[in-house]
Write an enzyme that holds these catalytic residues in place. Structure first.
Site, mmCIF file in Angstrom:
data_model
loop_
_atom_site.group_PDB
_atom_site.id
_atom_site.type_symbol
_atom_site.label_atom_id
_atom_site.label_comp_id
_atom_site.label_asym_id
_atom_site.label_seq_id
_atom_site.Cartn_x
_atom_site.Cartn_y
_atom_site.Cartn_z
ATOM 1 N N ALA A 1 66.728 -6.841 -16.901
ATOM 2 C CA ALA A 1 66.153 -6.669 -18.246
ATOM 3 C C ALA A 1 64.621 -6.720 -18.197
ATOM 4 C CB ALA A 1 66.684 -7.768 -19.162
ATOM 5 N N CYS B 1 55.972 -8.549 -9.619
ATOM 6 C CA CYS B 1 54.709 -8.180 -10.255
ATOM 7 C C CYS B 1 53.704 -9.311 -10.086
ATOM 8 C CB CYS B 1 54.916 -7.832 -11.726
ATOM 9 S SG CYS B 1 55.715 -9.128 -12.696
ATOM 10 N N ASP C 1 73.639 -15.164 -13.990
ATOM 11 C CA ASP C 1 72.612 -15.545 -13.023
ATOM 12 C C ASP C 1 72.882 -14.772 -11.733
ATOM 13 O OD1 ASP C 1 71.095 -16.808 -11.003
ATOM 14 O OD2 ASP C 1 71.109 -18.705 -12.088
ATOM 15 N N GLY D 1 63.677 -0.999 -17.747
ATOM 16 C CA GLY D 1 62.942 0.186 -17.328
ATOM 17 C C GLY D 1 63.413 0.715 -15.985
#
Length: 448
Positions: free
Chosen positions: A261, A376, A306, A264
C-alpha cells in the site's frame, strides 16, 4: 463558553487556513504526528472539511514551506527576538513561523502576513498576551528578514544536524549540500501514465522525463486533473516508479508486492501483465490500494497481513518486490515533516525489521525467481548494508546487476555494484521545481 476552535469570523478571509496550518504544525512539531495523518483519513483535521480548495492549497503550502525552512526560520526569529520564541504558548510560536514564512518566501503582502498572525494569537487564550510581540517581530522581519536569510544560505540549517552529518559522511560534503538544497524546493507533481506519456505531458502542461514519468507543476486537487477519473495515471515519484521495472518481463508470472500500500507499484506490476498479490499489514492503507486499483481498472489479489508472518501461496513466486518500511529520508522533498519526526535511533530499529522482511521474501521466492528490494531511504544501513549482509548470509542468492539501459541510460543512478541509488539532487533542471528525484535504493537478486 469560549468560541469554538474552528469558528472563524467570515469577515477575515484566510484566517481559517492559517489557524488550521498552526494546528497541523503543532501536531508535527509537538505531538509527533505526520502530515499525512493530519491531512487525510480518519485522523484528518476536522476543520479541513469546511475549507475552500483555494484555502486548503494555501494551508498546505504554508505548512510545507515552514517545515522545509524550519532551521532558517529559527535563525531569523532568534535574531529578531531578545528572549527567544515563547515556549508557554504554542500558538504564538506557530504565528511567528507562519508570518515569517509568508514574508520571506510566499507571495503574500507583508501587511496581510503580519495582521493575520496577530489575529491568530489574539484568538488563543494563552497566546493573546504575545500579540504585540508578534506584531513587532514580524514588522522587523519584513525589514530585516531577507538579509538574515542571506547570512546562512550556505549552512544547510534546514535539515537536522545528525542527518546532514550522515549524508556528508556517506556521500561527501559537496553532494550532501546539493541534496540539502534540492529538498528545500517544493517538488513537482510526478505521474505514472498507462500509455502515451507525451500526450499526457501536453494535456497536463508538463514534460516527459527520460524514465517515462510525466512531471507537471499544475496545482490544486489532483482529482480534478484530466485523466484522473478515467484512471489514465496515478501519482508516483519518478524514482519510486523505477524498482518495479527491474523485475523485467513479468507477463503472466506470479509476483507478490510486499508492503504494497498505497499501491503505485502494485499498479505497475498489474499493468505489466503479472498475476499480482498485494500484501500490506495496514487495513486503512489496503482500502486506499483497493480504491486506487478500482479507479485504474487494474486487478490484484489483496491480502491484509504482516508480510513477515504471511505464509504465501505454498508454491513460491516468480518475482517479489519488497518496498520495505524505512526512515523515508529520501522523501523529505515531498514529505518535509520526515526530517523533524525521525531520529537517528530509528535507523537501527527499522534495519532490524528490514532484515526480517528480506529473509521472509527469500523464503517466498521460487528457484530462479527474482527479488527486488527497495527503500525510500538515503541511509546505507537500510540499503547497501542490508543487501551486503543478506548476500553474505544466503549462499543461494546472487546479485543481478542493473544496466544503465534499464534506467533510461542515467548512469549516475547506478552504483558500481549494479544497484540503483537515486538522490534528491539527480535530474537537475533550470527550474528547481522541475528537477530532483526522491532518494531511493534498489537491488535485484536472483535465487539459484
Amino acid at each position: 463558553m469560549p468560541p469554538s476552535r474552528f469558528a472563524v469570523p467570515a469577515e477575515v478571509p484566510g484566517l481559517a487556513a492559517r489557524r488550521i496550518a498552526a494546528d497541523i504544525l503543532d501536531g508535527v512539531l509537538h505531538k509527533h504526528r505526520t502530515l499525512d495523518d493530519q491531512l487525510d483519513g480518519a485522523g484528518a483535521h476536522p476543520g479541513l472539511k469546511s475549507l475552500a480548495d483555494r484555502d486548503r492549497a494555501l494551508m498546505r503550502r504554508l505548512v510545507s514551506t515552514i517545515l522545509r525552512r524550519l532551521g532558517t526560520l529559527g535563525h531569523v526569529l532568534s535574531r529578531l527576538l531578545d528572549r527567544g520564541i515563547p515556549t508557554d504558548a504554542p500558538r504564538a510560536q506557530s504565528a511567528l513561523l507562519i508570518g515569517a514564512a509568508q514574508i520571506l518566501w510566499m507571495d503574500v503582502p507583508d501587511h496581510a502576513a503580519v495582521d493575520l498572525s496577530v489575529r491568530l494569537v489574539q484568538s488563543d487564550r494563552r497566546a493573546a498576551k504575545y500579540a504585540g510581540l508578534v506584531n513587532a517581530v514580524l514588522r522587523r522581519c519584513a525589514r530585516e528578514g531577507l538579509a538574515l536569510v542571506e547570512e546562512v544560505k550556505t549552512q544547510s540549517l534546514d535539515l537536522p544536524p545528525w542527518l546532514m552529518a550522515r549524508w556528508s559522511a556517506h556521500y561527501g560534503e559537496t553532494t550532501a549540500r546539493e541534496m540539502a538544497l534540492a529538498v528545500g524546493h517544493e517538488p513537482s507533481l510526478d505521474l505514472t501514465v498507462k500509455s502515451d506519456a507525451a500526450q499526457w505531458a501536453t494535456r497536463l502542461h508538463g514534460e516527459t522525463l527520460p524514465t517515462g514519468t510525466v512531471r507537471t507543476l499544475l496545482q490544486g486537487s489532483v482529482t480534478m486533473l484530466p485523466g484522473f477519473s478515467e484512471g489514465q495515471w496515478w501519482v508516483q515519484d519518478a524514482a519510486a516508479a523505477l524498482p518495479a521495472r527491474l523485475l523485467g518481463d513479468i507477463k503472466d508470472k506470479a509476483v507478490v508486492d510486499l508492503c504494497a500500500a498505497p499501491g503505485g507499484k502494485t499498479a505497475q506490476l498489474a499493468l505489466a501483465g503479472a498475476r499480482v498479490t498485494a500484501v500490506d499489514r495496514s487495513p486503512a492503507r489496503m482500502v486506499r490500494l483497493r480504491d486506487n486499483l478500482t479507479r485504474l481498472g487494474l486487478a490484484a489479489d489483496q491480502v491484509t497481513s504482516d508480510a513477515v508472518e504471511w505464509p504465501g501461496n505454498g508454491e513460491g513466486f516468480d518475482g517479489i518486490l519488497l518496498d520495505a518500511p524505512c526512515t523515508s529520508t529520501g522523501t523529505i522533498r515531498r514529505h518535509p515533516d520526515v526530517a523533524w519526526l525521525r531520529q537517528e535511533a530509528d535507523i537501527a530499529t527499522l534495519a532490524t525489521l528490514q532484515k526480517r522482511l528480506l529473509q521472509r521474501a527469500v523464503s517466498l521466492l521460487k528457484s530462479g525467481g527474482t527479488l527486488v528490494y527497495c527503500t525510500c531511504s538515503l541511509e546505507p544501513e537500510e540499503g547497501e548494508h542490508a543487501i551486503a549482509a543478506l548476500l553474505a548470509a544466503e549462499s543461494g542468492l546472487r546479485r543481478a546487476p542493473i544496466g544503465k539501459s534499464e534506467v533510461a541510460d542515467l548512469g549516475e543512478i547506478v552504483t558500481q555494484e549494479g544497484d540503483l541509488r537515486t538522490l534528491p539532487s539527480h535530474l537537475p533542471h533550470d527550474d528547481p521545481r522541475l528537477g530532483g528525484l526522491d532518494g531511493f535504493y534498489a537491488a535485484r537478486l536472483v535465487k539459484s
